[in-house]
Write an enzyme that holds these catalytic residues in place. Sequence first.
Site, short mmCIF file in Angstrom:
data_model
loop_
_atom_site.label_atom_id
_atom_site.label_comp_id
_atom_site.label_asym_id
_atom_site.label_seq_id
_atom_site.Cartn_x
_atom_site.Cartn_y
_atom_site.Cartn_z
N TYR A 64 0.94 -1.51 0.21
CA TYR A 64 -0.14 0.44 -0.18
C TYR A 64 1.03 1.42 0.15
CZ TYR A 64 -4.19 -2.34 0.38
OH TYR A 64 -6.02 -3.48 -0.17
N GLN A 98 -15.47 2.18 -7.35
CA GLN A 98 -14.41 1.75 -7.01
C GLN A 98 -12.42 1.90 -6.31
OE1 GLN A 98 -16.38 -2.65 -8.57
NE2 GLN A 98 -15.65 -0.86 -10.65
N ASP A 101 -7.98 5.72 -5.50
CA ASP A 101 -7.15 6.24 -5.67
C ASP A 101 -7.48 7.84 -5.12
OD1 ASP A 101 -7.50 5.64 -8.63
OD2 ASP A 101 -8.30 6.93 -8.01
N HIS A 132 -15.12 1.85 -1.99
CA HIS A 132 -13.93 1.00 -1.34
C HIS A 132 -12.80 1.61 -0.42
CE1 HIS A 132 -14.90 -1.94 -5.27
NE2 HIS A 132 -15.79 -1.86 -3.95
N CYS A 143 -9.90 -0.80 16.47
CA CYS A 143 -10.73 0.75 17.44
C CYS A 143 -11.31 1.59 16.38
CB CYS A 143 -10.58 1.17 18.37
SG CYS A 143 -9.10 2.65 17.97
N CYS A 172 -5.24 3.06 21.43
CA CYS A 172 -4.80 1.61 21.36
C CYS A 172 -3.89 0.64 21.23
CB CYS A 172 -6.05 0.91 20.92
SG CYS A 172 -5.88 -0.32 19.76
N GLY A 209 -14.52 2.47 -16.97
CA GLY A 209 -13.32 1.67 -16.65
C GLY A 209 -13.24 0.91 -16.18
N SER A 211 -13.77 -3.90 -14.92
CA SER A 211 -14.83 -4.80 -15.63
C SER A 211 -15.57 -5.75 -15.19
CB SER A 211 -13.07 -5.85 -14.95
OG SER A 211 -12.81 -5.76 -14.23
N ASN A 235 -15.57 1.58 -22.21
CA ASN A 235 -14.68 0.59 -22.19
C ASN A 235 -13.86 0.91 -23.86
OD1 ASN A 235 -13.01 -2.07 -21.18
ND2 ASN A 235 -14.58 -1.60 -19.10
C1 BV8 Z 1 -18.69 -8.05 0.17
C2 BV8 Z 1 -9.47 -2.36 -1.93
C3 BV8 Z 1 -19.76 -9.97 1.88
C4 BV8 Z 1 -8.92 -2.93 -2.02
C5 BV8 Z 1 -11.05 -3.87 -3.87
C6 BV8 Z 1 -18.04 -14.48 -6.33
C7 BV8 Z 1 -18.93 -14.45 -7.03
C8 BV8 Z 1 -19.79 -13.29 -6.12
C9 BV8 Z 1 -18.69 -12.36 -5.80
C10 BV8 Z 1 -18.11 -12.68 -5.11
C11 BV8 Z 1 -17.43 -14.17 -5.34
N1 BV8 Z 1 -16.24 -14.82 -4.43
C12 BV8 Z 1 -16.32 -13.72 -3.94
C13 BV8 Z 1 -16.76 -12.40 -3.77
C14 BV8 Z 1 -17.17 -11.35 -3.11
C15 BV8 Z 1 -15.97 -10.60 -3.35
C16 BV8 Z 1 -15.85 -10.45 -5.10
O1 BV8 Z 1 -16.79 -9.10 -6.05
N2 BV8 Z 1 -14.88 -11.04 -5.99
C17 BV8 Z 1 -14.69 -10.97 -7.28
C18 BV8 Z 1 -13.36 -10.98 -7.12
C19 BV8 Z 1 -15.53 -12.38 -7.76
N3 BV8 Z 1 -16.42 -8.99 -3.03
C20 BV8 Z 1 -15.80 -8.46 -1.74
O2 BV8 Z 1 -15.63 -9.38 -1.47
C21 BV8 Z 1 -16.74 -7.38 -1.14
N4 BV8 Z 1 -17.12 -7.76 -0.16
O3 BV8 Z 1 -19.05 -9.06 -0.90
O4 BV8 Z 1 -18.95 -8.42 1.46
C22 BV8 Z 1 -20.19 -9.96 3.01
C23 BV8 Z 1 -21.23 -9.11 3.69
C24 BV8 Z 1 -21.46 -8.85 5.07
C25 BV8 Z 1 -20.37 -9.47 6.24
C26 BV8 Z 1 -18.65 -10.01 5.02
C27 BV8 Z 1 -18.68 -10.18 3.59
C28 BV8 Z 1 -15.51 -6.30 -1.27
C29 BV8 Z 1 -15.26 -6.21 -2.32
C30 BV8 Z 1 -13.75 -4.54 -1.94
C31 BV8 Z 1 -12.50 -4.99 -2.97
N5 BV8 Z 1 -12.03 -3.97 -2.60
N6 BV8 Z 1 -10.36 -2.59 -3.46
C32 BV8 Z 1 -7.69 -2.24 -2.77
O5 BV8 Z 1 -7.90 -2.35 -3.71
O6 BV8 Z 1 -6.66 -2.65 -2.66
S1 BV8 Z 1 -11.83 -4.25 -4.73
C33 BV8 Z 1 -10.78 -4.02 -6.55
O7 BV8 Z 1 -11.43 -4.76 -7.49
C34 BV8 Z 1 -10.60 -2.39 -6.72
O8 BV8 Z 1 -11.18 -1.35 -6.32
C35 BV8 Z 1 -11.23 -2.21 -8.43
O9 BV8 Z 1 -11.63 -0.68 -8.66
C36 BV8 Z 1 -12.40 -3.32 -8.02
C37 BV8 Z 1 -12.24 -3.52 -9.11
O10 BV8 Z 1 -11.98 -3.98 -10.30
P1 BV8 Z 1 -12.29 -3.07 -11.99
O11 BV8 Z 1 -11.69 -1.33 -11.02
O12 BV8 Z 1 -12.63 -2.61 -12.56
O13 BV8 Z 1 -10.81 -3.32 -12.03
P2 BV8 Z 1 -9.99 -3.87 -13.63
O14 BV8 Z 1 -8.68 -4.30 -13.08
O15 BV8 Z 1 -10.81 -5.29 -13.26
O16 BV8 Z 1 -10.90 -3.45 -14.66
C38 BV8 Z 1 -10.28 -2.27 -15.84
C39 BV8 Z 1 -10.80 -2.21 -16.59
O17 BV8 Z 1 -10.78 -0.63 -17.06
C40 BV8 Z 1 -11.28 -3.26 -17.28
O18 BV8 Z 1 -12.40 -3.66 -17.66
C41 BV8 Z 1 -9.86 -2.50 -18.50
O19 BV8 Z 1 -10.99 -2.88 -20.13
C42 BV8 Z 1 -10.93 -1.31 -18.42
N7 BV8 Z 1 -9.66 -0.07 -19.29
C43 BV8 Z 1 -8.71 -0.34 -19.56
N8 BV8 Z 1 -8.03 0.95 -19.58
C44 BV8 Z 1 -9.08 1.52 -19.50
C45 BV8 Z 1 -10.31 1.18 -19.38
N9 BV8 Z 1 -11.55 1.57 -19.48
C46 BV8 Z 1 -11.68 3.09 -20.13
N10 BV8 Z 1 -10.60 4.12 -20.41
C47 BV8 Z 1 -9.49 3.24 -20.60
N11 BV8 Z 1 -7.96 4.08 -20.37
ZN ZN Z 2 -6.86 1.95 18.27
#
Ligand code: BV8
Ligand code: ZN
Length: 268
Positions: A64, A98, A101, A132, A143, A172, A209, A211, A235
């Site tokens: 990070y 999402q 940054d 996110h 805490c 804490c 932007g 997926s 996209n």
């Molecule tokens: C939750 C912070 C429940 C951290 C992030 C199976 C099915 C469905 C869901 C799940 C499953 N298994 C697990 C899950 C749940 C899981 C999930 O969805 N997993 C996925 C991978 C299957 N979700 C979670 O865990 C969420 N929480 O469900 O909790 C719960 C409820 C109660 C109690 C307990 C639990 C939490 C999800 C949040 C995770 N944190 N980020 C960090 O960033 O360090 S997610 C991370 O991915 C980023 O935030 C990012 O933004 C996000 C999504 O990715 P994208 O932004 O789409 O980026 P990506 O690279 O994938 O795509 C880029 C796109 O841009 C492409 O399409 C490309 O073509 C396009 N592109 C490229 N260049 C350009 C462009 N477009 C335009 N112009 C350009 N120039």
């Molecule tokens: Zn604390």
Amino acid sequence: MIEEIRSAIAAARGIVILTGAGVSAESGIPTFREAGGLWARYRPEELATPQGFARDPRKVWEWYEMRRRAVLACAPNPGHEAVARFLRRREDVTVLTQNVDGLHHRAVTGVDEEGPFPLDGSSARARILELHGNLLRSRCSECEVAPAGEPPDHPAALNVDSLESLPRCEACGALLRPDVVWFGEPLNEELLDRAFAVARAADLCLVVGTSAVVHPAAGLPLATRETGGSVCEVNPEPTPLTSFSTWSLRGRSAALLPQILGKTDPSR
Ligand code: BV8
Ligand code: ZN
């Protein structure tokens, strides 16, 4: 297709803009899932999960801190600026990002006033929902208290060389963590409810932007569709949302967003 989309934007009452890593790609921030993206070099289950942090907090902070420095060295691109100007021009627009940054906030602060009725930056910034979290902010891993006086967008450089040098909570003593939502963690309930409420009420959802594989964020455009609204995707590639989109523009957000969000005539 651009003119059709511009007309739909002018006619729409209530617009949500769901953004993903692709919007920041042209600021030089690697996306997650594309070849060579962030996940290609790191395993998300190792780093972007509470288990990963518990197992090796130093490694997670190293990742990070590297991303923080990269983000701070970047600038918003014309895609962010087009969204920022649009936000400042229309109070019925909400950004659901999402991205962690903080570039949408920086763009709103950075764009110039736009007549004739520019909204002040605070109203626009309040309509950017960071679903996110924001990696420039830290919070306590126990805490949940945010460190006192930490400037939200210019965190000091961290020494991540050893467990002992990692930042700790003054209240804490537990380790601080990046203020982001990790996989397996729930999103902030109030923020998510607000996001789905504006998506349902919107006539138009712009999906830019992303997926569209991460839930629950990827479900937001469907909420707009289900209540009779339209979806417009921007996209270079098709996504699982393409078949639900009324328009699917193939291209880069930095080039296309100024074209579809730019001012039509001076009176608007
Ligand atoms: C939750 C912070 C429940 C951290 C992030 C199976 C099915 C469905 C869901 C799940 C499953 N298994 C697990 C899950 C749940 C899981 C999930 O969805 N997993 C996925 C991978 C299957 N979700 C979670 O865990 C969420 N929480 O469900 O909790 C719960 C409820 C109660 C109690 C307990 C639990 C939490 C999800 C949040 C995770 N944190 N980020 C960090 O960033 O360090 S997610 C991370 O991915 C980023 O935030 C990012 O933004 C996000 C999504 O990715 P994208 O932004 O789409 O980026 P990506 O690279 O994938 O795509 C880029 C796109 O841009 C492409 O399409 C490309 O073509 C396009 N592109 C490229 N260049 C350009 C462009 N477009 C335009 N112009 C350009 N120039
Ligand atoms: Zn604390």
